[in-house]
Write a protein that holds these residues in place. Sequence first.
Motif, PDB file in Angstrom:
ATOM      1  N   CYS A 176       0.631   2.927   3.388  1.00 46.33           N
ATOM      2  CA  CYS A 176       0.708   2.925   4.873  1.00 46.33           C
ATOM      3  C   CYS A 176       1.665   1.646   4.729  1.00 46.33           C
ATOM      4  O   CYS A 176       1.940   0.957   5.784  1.00 46.33           O
ATOM      5  CB  CYS A 176      -0.854   1.950   5.930  1.00 46.33           C
ATOM      6  N   CYS A 232      -6.528  -1.131   0.100  1.00 48.26           N
ATOM      7  CA  CYS A 232      -6.203  -2.334   1.841  1.00 48.26           C
ATOM      8  C   CYS A 232      -7.039  -2.363   3.020  1.00 48.26           C
ATOM      9  O   CYS A 232      -7.911  -1.906   3.459  1.00 48.26           O
ATOM     10  CB  CYS A 232      -5.207  -0.927   1.750  1.00 48.26           C
ATOM     11  N   CYS A 278       0.776  -1.537   0.183  1.00 46.54           N
ATOM     12  CA  CYS A 278      -0.032   0.061   0.313  1.00 46.54           C
ATOM     13  C   CYS A 278       0.543   1.446  -0.047  1.00 46.54           C
ATOM     14  O   CYS A 278       1.688   1.660   0.568  1.00 46.54           O
ATOM     15  CB  CYS A 278      -0.938  -0.036   1.492  1.00 46.54           C
ATOM     16  N   CYS A 302      -5.355   0.295   5.678  1.00 44.35           N
ATOM     17  CA  CYS A 302      -5.721   1.418   6.361  1.00 44.35           C
ATOM     18  C   CYS A 302      -7.114   1.808   5.238  1.00 44.35           C
ATOM     19  O   CYS A 302      -7.883   3.076   5.733  1.00 44.35           O
ATOM     20  CB  CYS A 302      -4.191   2.437   5.849  1.00 44.35           C
TER      21      CYS A 302
HETATM   22 ZN   LIG Z   1      -2.979   1.176   3.649  1.00 43.26          ZN
END
Ligand SMILES: [Zn+2]
Length: 264
Positions: free
Chosen positions: A43, A58, A40, A61
Motif C-alpha cells: 500500500c 503493515c 509497505c 493494509c
Molecule cells: Zn500496507
Amino acid sequence: MLLMYLILLFPILLGWIAGLFINYASDVLPVTRRFSKPACTQCGNHFAWAGYLMLRACRTCGKKRSLRTWMVQILSVASFAYFWLYPSKALGIPLGMIVLVYFGIITVIDLEHRLILHPTSLVGAALGLLVGTLIHSRANGLLAGIGLSLLGGVFGFGLMYLLYQFGTLVARFRARKMQAAGQAEDEEEALGGGDVYLAGVLGLMLGWPFIWDALVLGVLLGGVVSLLFLLALVARRRYAGDALMTFIPYGPYFIISAFYFLFL
Ligand SMILES: [Zn+2]
C-alpha cells in the motif's frame, strides 16, 4: 557448558540486529537510494519504526512481512553464531561480521532487483581496500598489502569490464539479427554492468592473486547453474533457439565464491 550458551547469546543478538539492518537496507536502498523511512510494498504507507523493527505486519493494509525478511533474520543469526565459534582466519570476528552484512545486502538487492547500486559499490570499495590491505599486509608489509589489494581491484574490474564490452557487442549483433528477422528488440544483457563494479570491490577485498581464483570459481558456478537451468528447459521442451543468450546474473555467484575464499 552453561557459560558457553550464555556467551552465544551475544552473537545471536548481534546477528538478529544485523539481519534487521540487512532487511532495512534491502527494503529502502533500491527504492529511494538512501536510508529513508521504510514503506509497505503493497500500500506504500510508511511503517512506524517500532512496528517495522518488531517485524509486524503493515498497520494500514495488514500485509505480512516478506518471506525474505524472515529468511534473512534466520540466516544472519545462524551465520553470526557460526562465525563467532569458527571465525574466518583471514578476517577475524568484527571485520568478518561487517563483511557478512555487506554481502547480505548486496545479495538480497541483486537477487530481488538484479541491481548492484553505485553507492553500495562505493562503500564496498572502501571496505574492500581495508580488508584486502589487512589480509595482504600480514605477510608482506603495509605498502605491499595496499598494492596487492589495489592490483586485485584493478584486475577484477578490468577483466569484467572487458567481458562486459564483449557481451554488449554480442547483444548488439543479436539485436541486429532479431531486427532482420522482424522480431522486437529486447533489453537482454549478457553480463550486467553492476557486476563489473562488484568484481572491482571483490578484487580489492581479496587482492591479487586470489581475485583470479574467485572470478574463475564464480563464472564456473554461474555456468553450471545456467547449464542445469538450460537442461531443465530442454527437458520440458521449452527450449527456444536463443535461450543460451539469457542473462546470467553473475553477482550472486561472485559473492558465493568470495565468501568461500574469505570465510571457509
Ligand atoms: Zn500496507
